[in-house]
Design an enzyme around this catalytic site. Structure first.
Site, PDB file in Angstrom:
ATOM      1  CE  LYS A  33      -0.611   0.037   4.827  1.00 59.27           C
ATOM      2  NZ  LYS A  33      -1.189  -0.589   6.156  1.00 59.27           N
ATOM      3  CE1 TYR A 246      11.782  32.042   1.379  1.00 62.16           C
ATOM      4  CE2 TYR A 246      12.106  29.707   1.243  1.00 62.16           C
ATOM      5  CZ  TYR A 246      11.718  30.857   0.704  1.00 62.16           C
ATOM      6  OH  TYR A 246      11.170  30.878  -0.634  1.00 62.16           O
TER       7      TYR A 246
HETATM    8  C1  LIG Z   1      -0.459  -1.489   6.767  1.00 60.90           C
HETATM    9  C2  LIG Z   1      -1.141  -2.956   7.437  1.00 60.90           C
HETATM   10  C3  LIG Z   1      -0.131  -4.006   7.267  1.00 60.90           C
HETATM   11  C4  LIG Z   1       1.112  -3.746   7.400  1.00 60.90           C
HETATM   12  O1  LIG Z   1       1.592  -3.542   8.561  1.00 60.90           O
HETATM   13  P1  LIG Z   1       3.168  -3.634   8.888  1.00 60.90           P
HETATM   14  O2  LIG Z   1       3.303  -3.184  10.279  1.00 60.90           O
HETATM   15  O3  LIG Z   1       4.001  -2.545   7.904  1.00 60.90           O
HETATM   16  O4  LIG Z   1       3.823  -5.069   8.514  1.00 60.90           O
HETATM   17  C5  LIG Z   1      -0.901  -5.147   7.634  1.00 60.90           C
HETATM   18  N1  LIG Z   1      -2.402  -5.258   7.959  1.00 60.90           N
HETATM   19  C6  LIG Z   1      -3.091  -4.269   7.638  1.00 60.90           C
HETATM   20  C7  LIG Z   1      -4.650  -4.369   7.693  1.00 60.90           C
HETATM   21  C8  LIG Z   1      -2.504  -2.978   7.518  1.00 60.90           C
HETATM   22  O5  LIG Z   1      -3.347  -1.891   7.349  1.00 60.90           O
END
Ligand SMILES: *Cc1c(COP(=O)(O)O)cnc(C)c1O
Length: 337
Positions: A33, A246
């Site tokens: 993601k 800045y």
């Molecule tokens: C983001 C997410 C993960 C992965 O989590 P990590 O801590 O990066 O391994 C797993 N399950 C769900 C539902 C998530 O949203």
């Protein structure tokens, strides 16, 4: 031009560490993601396909469509049902209302709320869910839950595990009664995998550990995959008593040669305000406030490494590595090295 380098060797090392712990790559859902946590989903996808990974999870359909050619199965975690779901994808269903809205015959994994109270249906809503699934010929392929404190050693994890086990039993029986295929289950994220010794029959959803950051610093030997590089735009001598940037937040006591590099908070870095000490990978220090598209420091040549370990920036900004990495602009070129 600024650049993100992805260390192929480190990435393969991390994946192998995870495979060793899980037992098989077929039990790993790679969480890709948010552009694979800022690393570049479409840059890494051909590599993981070549390595034999078949299942990934993403945030939404836009991300899923980018990856359909690379994975056999894609779980969309945060889809908001609109009745126009795609037959190729698997959708996480995050509450009963979503189950009602989703298109008939859609493939789903049910999210189960076991304590986090962020998403998912509760144990006592399962019968209602089963009725809807039956009525709409929804294809129930699996179910999952998410630990709210996998990275904290307290009782929550065990409470959730127990609740999820009860849920699994009920879903398994429902699937048998409907002649559905065996449902698959998953609950552990990276931190969960690090702390667990017995995975039962489950798959795991691995995000951050594939990119090299541990939560407990013990069971997996991981290496950061991403390094961020900036290129020189210009250089100059900053005369003693002069300031750069800045608000003139940095004034030099002696003549120094400084250079300006082509990365700033417009590229997704958190904005350095020129007050504390923020160091680059080579211990060079950012001088003065960061601009939208640049920062200045002692001249470090044509190209400088901003960080090769996001922990430095995460600590400085009092946040987590996820927050540093995920913000990196998708417009920065990503290359496998
Ligand atoms: C983001 C997410 C993960 C992965 O989590 P990590 O801590 O990066 O391994 C797993 N399950 C769900 C539902 C998530 O949203």
């Amino acid at each position: 031009m600024s650049k993100i380098k992805l260390d192929t060797k480190a990435y393969k090392n991390n994946l192998n560490q995870i495979i060793n712990k899980v037992g098989s790559k077929d039990r790993i859902i790679l969480v890709f993601k948010d552009n694979a946590y800022g690393h570049g989903a479409t840059v890494l996808a051909p590599l993981v396909r070549e390595l034999g990974f078949k299942f990934c999870a993403v945030k939404d359909e836009r991300e899923a469509f980018e990856l359909v050619d690379f994975f056999e199965k894609i779980l969309v975690l945060s889809h908001i049902p609109n009745g126009n779901e795609n037959d190729e994808l698997i959708y996480a269903v995050n509450d009963i209302a979503s189950l009602k809205k989703i298109k008939n015959n859609t493939k789903i994994h049910l999210a189960i709320d076991t304590l986090m109270h962020r998403n998912g249906i509760c144990y006592n809503e399962l019968d209602l869910a089963f009725d809807i699934i039956r009525d709409k010929n929804i294809i129930l392929l699996g179910a999952f839950t998410h630990f709210r404190s996998a990275d904290i050693l307290n009782a929550d994890y065990f409470v959730q595990k127990q609740k999820f086990n009860a849920t699994k039993e009920k879903i398994r029986n429902f699937c048998i009664s409907q002649n559905f295929q065996n449902p698959i289950f998953h609950s552990h994220n990276s931190a969960g995998l690090e702390r667990v010794y017995e995975l039962d029959d489950e798959l795991v959803r691995i995000g951050m550990s594939q990119f090299g950051y541990c939560q407990f610093n013990n069971s997996l030997l991981l290496k950061p995959v991403l390094s961020l590089w900036a290129d020189k735009v210009s250089d100059r001598v900053l005369k003693a008593g002069s300031s750069v940037g800045y608000g003139a937040k940095f004034t030099t006591a002696k003549d120094i040669k400084i250079a300006t590099y082509d990365l700033g908070y417009g590229d997704g870095l958190l904005r350095y305000d020129g007050i504390g000490e923020l160091f680059l990978a080579n211990k060079n220090q950012i001088l003065g406030t960061m601009s939208m598209d640049s920062f200045s420091c002692i001249d470090g040549g044509d190209s400088v490494c901003v960080f090769d370990n996001a922990t430095v920036f995460a600590r400085y900004f009092n946040t987590i590595e996820y927050d540093i990495l995920v913000k990196l602009s998708p417009f920065i070129q990503r290359v496998l090295v």
